[in-house]
Design an enzyme around this catalytic site. Structure first.
Site, PDB file in Angstrom:
ATOM      1  N   GLU A  97       0.787  -1.219   0.000  1.00 17.12           N
ATOM      2  CA  GLU A  97       0.000   0.000   0.000  1.00 17.12           C
ATOM      3  C   GLU A  97       0.828   1.282   0.000  1.00 17.12           C
ATOM      4  O   GLU A  97       0.400   2.289  -0.544  1.00 17.12           O
ATOM      5  CB  GLU A  97      -0.940   0.004   1.221  1.00 17.12           C
ATOM      6  CG  GLU A  97      -2.023  -1.053   1.188  1.00 17.12           C
ATOM      7  CD  GLU A  97      -3.017  -0.830   0.071  1.00 17.12           C
ATOM      8  OE1 GLU A  97      -3.392   0.332  -0.187  1.00 17.12           O
ATOM      9  OE2 GLU A  97      -3.419  -1.825  -0.574  1.00 17.12           O
ATOM     10  N   SER A 375     -52.488 -26.995  37.231  1.00 18.31           N
ATOM     11  CA  SER A 375     -52.242 -27.355  38.633  1.00 18.31           C
ATOM     12  C   SER A 375     -50.881 -26.905  39.139  1.00 18.31           C
ATOM     13  O   SER A 375     -50.614 -26.983  40.349  1.00 18.31           O
ATOM     14  CB  SER A 375     -52.381 -28.865  38.810  1.00 18.31           C
ATOM     15  OG  SER A 375     -53.723 -29.260  38.593  1.00 18.31           O
TER      16      SER A 375
END
Length: 654
Positions: A97, A375
């Site tokens: 780069e 229940s």
């Protein structure tokens, strides 16, 4: 005729005039240039803000036993110090780069002129000639649009960056900020995504591949174009060899390296419902920006081993239930289930399954679904009765009864699930065998409104109707809340609000939040112990007896709603309380005889077996103001322990 020479004074005057005009023209040119530059750069961001700039980072969520559960981010970014980045990666990137990075002042004049010539010839922006500093300036402050004025701004910002920061500081920010394709921002994230390894473990070939990505991240990503990615990698390696960054031997070895794709993670492998629950809590407390960009470390209450047991138990239970439903004529049966488990002492959520494992589903049935508990609600009624002085061996009438509603001018006749009646029975026997009529008679004695109030003190927030049918679980509840209510019985009468997050740390390791469990006494220690003793009877003699041989003392209660639409089991050991719900999302029946004992209890059993298999057995607390007596479970009379009908029951001392 010969021309007369100009006087020396005239020559000097003429030269001075020329210089003056040249100076004027140069001044005008400089002024115009300065004006253009000023107009282009007057809106540039303040470089000083870079000192406060922190790139967004990944937030990580861990279980209590340090297992990574999830990573939260908008951009996958994992900043690392420059010294942790391999030298090969830095060399590869600079070779590719910006080879003059440590020599230029932020811009490469020769490169710019060369690129400008080619762009003019081609009549388009085909080359950028950007230095690494310019790329960083563009990424941090500008748009990617290719225009002449943006390039001037980019250059101006680059010069400012170079004046204010060292080369290493610029390189570090670049390596942590630039996009490397496939959702990876920064080199550490690229290493994780492409090679599933920490950046420190990258080899030369892998470093070269990552260094080649910024030129065209989407195009060169190995997850998108693996062959093209390898070719680009080899170009980077060749450039490194040419510049002397690596020798011939290293080059040959690296270019011969195959591209190995990382193993794809199972998106559903680590407690997805629990993680979503934690994410929602984090967003509410801290806001999305900090959660998804702040690089937080979040420690939770979940225990990975127990979570695995929960998911396995739910998956196995649903598979068996689905097979039974198909056998009963429901070929497309896809029942759902939820499981949540709490640490008895702390209230921390140790396991959570909000639906069918392995299915992408955002609806968490353990937390958000409101369904009738059947229940499974009865222990709350019995607990309030015990707190008010009722004894286990107190008698209740199990016989048909009709209740008249004077306001609505209607009659209600509850029935036992078994359609059979026993006459007078003890509270213990009625709860153990889940008889409906005694529970309705009991709530009539203590008052439905008082039961509603008591349930709310136990952490149940849903709208409970203060009527007699509340004893049969006709008002809807949430599984997490009902499970936490049972946990109060296991924890000597102390209710602790369930929680999932233990501690949150910022990106520097400092604690920014720590859990402070909310707890309160909701029932006396002796009453809680008696309720627990009654619920152990369910496991030994009643609807939960199929797990009576499971390791260690256990207490719990089944729940089944009308037409087998919901099946539940809530139960606990001295250390873990767990609740299981099974049903269809549309509330359609599960099929004949799919009770809590058949559809939910096996899931609970399998989970508890996996969760408790490494724990040392412990025992439920027996308070000093209680005593064991032996009773006939039906008549309630005290009997010698040698009688065959004798049942050991805990009661308060006279």
């Amino acid at each position: 005729m010969s021309r007369r020479p100009e006087p020396i004074v005239a020559k000097k005057r003429k030269r001075a005039t020329g210089l003056l005009w040249a100076a004027v023209l140069i001044g005008l040119a400089c002024g115009v240039t300065a004006g253009v530059l000023l107009s282009l750069t007057r809106d540039l961001p303040q470089i000083q803000s870079l000192e406060e700039f922190k790139p967004s980072a990944i937030t990580r969520v861990y279980s209590s036993d340090q297992v990574l559960l999830s990573e939260l981010f908008i951009e996958r970014r994992d900043p690392v110090p420059l010294e942790q980045i391999p030298a090969s990666l830095k060399a590869a990137l600079l070779t590719t780069e910006d080879r003059k990075f440590y020599r230029h002042s932020g811009i490469d004049i020769k490169g710019i002129l060369r690129a400008a010539y080619k762009n003019i010839v081609r009549r388009r922006f085909s080359e950028g000639a950007s230095t690494l500093t310019q790329q960083l300036a563009k990424t941090l402050f500008l748009t990617p649009r290719k225009t002449f004025d943006r390039k001037l701004k980019e250059a101006a910002l680059s010069l400012q960056l170079e004046r204010r920061y060292t080369k290493d500081e610029i390189l570090k920010l670049y390596l942590n900020q630039i996009y490397f394709g496939s959702g990876a921002y920064g080199v550490a994230s690229a290493a994780k995504i492409y090679f599933n390894k920490p950046i420190q473990e990258l080899n030369l070939a892998e470093c070269a591949l990552i260094a080649g990505l910024p030129k065209a991240p989407s195009r060169y990503s190995p997850l998108v174009n693996p062959d093209l990615s390898v070719r680009r990698r080899n170009i980077v390696l060749r450039q490194m060899r040419t510049t002397g960054a690596i020798d011939e031997s290293a080059y040959k070895q690296a270019v011969a390296s195959p591209l190995i794709e990382p193993k794809k993670k199972d998106a559903h492998s680590k407690a997805p419902y629990f993680v979503k629950y934690v994410k929602n809590a984090l967003e509410d407390r801290l806001g999305e920006n900090l959660v998804y960009k702040g690089g937080l470390t979040v420690y939770t209450t979940l225990v990975d081993r127990k979570q695995t047991a929960a998911e396995d138990a739910v998956a196995a239970g649903l598979e068996k239930l689905g097979n039974r439903m198909q056998h009963n004529g429901l070929p497309k049966a896809e029942p759902q289930a939820a499981l949540v488990a709490l640490d008895v002492l702390t209230g921390g959520i140790v396991s959570m399954v909000g639906g069918r494992p392995g299915i992408e589903d955002s609806f968490n049935r353990a937390v958000s679904a409101t369904r009738q508990p059947g229940s499974a609600f009865k222990p709350i009624v019995y607990a309030l009765a015990v707190e008010r002085g009722f004894r286990q061996n107190q008698l209740l009438l199990d016989a048909p009864v009709v209740f008249h509603n004077a306001y609505q001018q209607t009659d209600w006749q509850p029935e036992n699930f078994s359609q059979s009646y026993t006459g007078e029975v003890t509270m213990r026997w009625a709860l153990t065998h889940s008889k409906n009529i005694p529970a309705v008679r009991l709530i009539e004695k203590i008052g439905p409104s008082s039961v509603v109030q008591f349930a709310h003190t136990l952490g149940i927030t849903t709208d409970l109707q203060p009527n007699l049918s509340l004893a049969l679980g006709t008002s809807e509840t949430k599984l997490l809340e009902l499970t936490a209510a049972y946990s109060a019985f296991a924890n000597s009468g102390k209710y602790t609000r369930p929680y999932a997050i233990v501690e949150i740390r910022n990106d520097e390791g400092g604690t920014i939040w720590r859990a402070r469990p909310e707890e309160r006494i909701v029932i006396s220690q002796s009453s809680a112990a008696i309720v627990t003793d009654m619920l152990t009877g369910v496991m030994k003699e009643g609807t939960g007896r199929s797990v009576r041989n499971l390791y260690g003392p256990l207490a719990g209660k089944t729940g089944t709603t009308n037409e087998y639409r919901d099946a539940l089991f809530i139960g606990y050991s001295p250390t873990i309380t767990a609740g299981v719900w099974v049903g269809n999302d549309d509330a359609s029946p599960l099929g004949p005889n799919e009770t809590g004992a058949r559809a939910a209890l096996p899931i609970w059993r399998d989970f508890m077996q996996g969760a408790l298999n490494e724990e040392t057995p412990s025992y439920f607390d027996i308070p000093d103001d209680t005593i064991y007596i032996y009773i006939d479970p039906k008549s309630g009379r005290e009997v010698p322990p040698t009688e065959s009908i004798a049942v050991k029951a805990l009661v308060k001392k006279p």
